[in-house]
Design an enzyme around this catalytic site. Structure first.
Site: not given
Ligand code: GTP
Ligand code: MG
Length: 149
Positions: A9, A49, A57, A85, A91, A102, A112, A115, A126
């Site tokens: 990212k 997304y 958010f 993962r 996350t 992370r 973070n 992705h 994707e």
């Molecule tokens: P990705 O690998 O990026 O998809 O992350 P993930 O699978 O661990 O988490 P998820 O798909 O639920 O959320 C996608 C992304 O949205 C996260 O990696 C964060 O960057 C962002 N995100 C998720 N939850 C929050 C939140 O509560 N606040 C904020 N600011 N960002 C969030």
């Molecule tokens: Mg995700």
């Protein structure tokens, strides 16, 4: 063989973590099939997304992902989606285990650094979304017989 979409990212690029992050997937034994530095348009970030569209958010997330260049990667390997993962960690970086990307390199969910696809179906979806066909490359890794018996 599974494929997964991994992306450094904008914070990871700005903080100089690209090499470190690529290195972890390389060392694990996955095969790189796509790699590019890319400024993501808003529409693509929203499509990527789309499952999070209703979250409060979501606008912040789209601003974050489009705030600078990202490094797009396609990686292949047996069980690559779940394994990637695990390498990435939870996350919320404060809950991510030490040793994960992370856990070692980030402190906040909204920054973070990386992705990873959450299912083999989303891995395919994707990679098709972020890469054009000619940008992907299939090749035989000479280390293959040293990775699996
Ligand atoms: P990705 O690998 O990026 O998809 O992350 P993930 O699978 O661990 O988490 P998820 O798909 O639920 O959320 C996608 C992304 O949205 C996260 O990696 C964060 O960057 C962002 N995100 C998720 N939850 C929050 C939140 O509560 N606040 C904020 N600011 N960002 C969030
Ligand atoms: Mg995700």
């Amino acid at each position: 063989v599974e494929e997964t979409y991994i992306m450094v990212k904008p914070d990871g690029v700005q903080r100089g973590l690209v090499g470190e992050i690529i290195s972890r997937f390389e060392k694990k034994g996955f095969r790189l099939t796509g790699l590019k530095l890319f400024q993501c348009p808003k529409e693509l970030a929203e499509e990527h997304y789309k499952d999070l569209k209703t979250k409060s958010f979501f606008p912040k997330l789209i601003n974050y992902i489009t705030s600078g260049p990202v490094v797009c990667m396609a990686w292949e390997g047996v069980g690559a989606v779940a394994s990637a993962r695990k390498l990435i960690g939870s996350t919320n970086p404060l809950q991510a285990e030490p040793g994960t990307i992370r856990g070692d390199l980030a402190v906040q969910t909204g920054r973070n650094v990386v992705h990873g696809s959450d299912s083999p179906e989303n891995g395919k979806r994707e990679i098709a979304l972020w890469f054009k066909e000619g940008e992907l490359c299939q090749w035989t890794a000479v280390q293959a017989p040293w990775l699996r018996e």
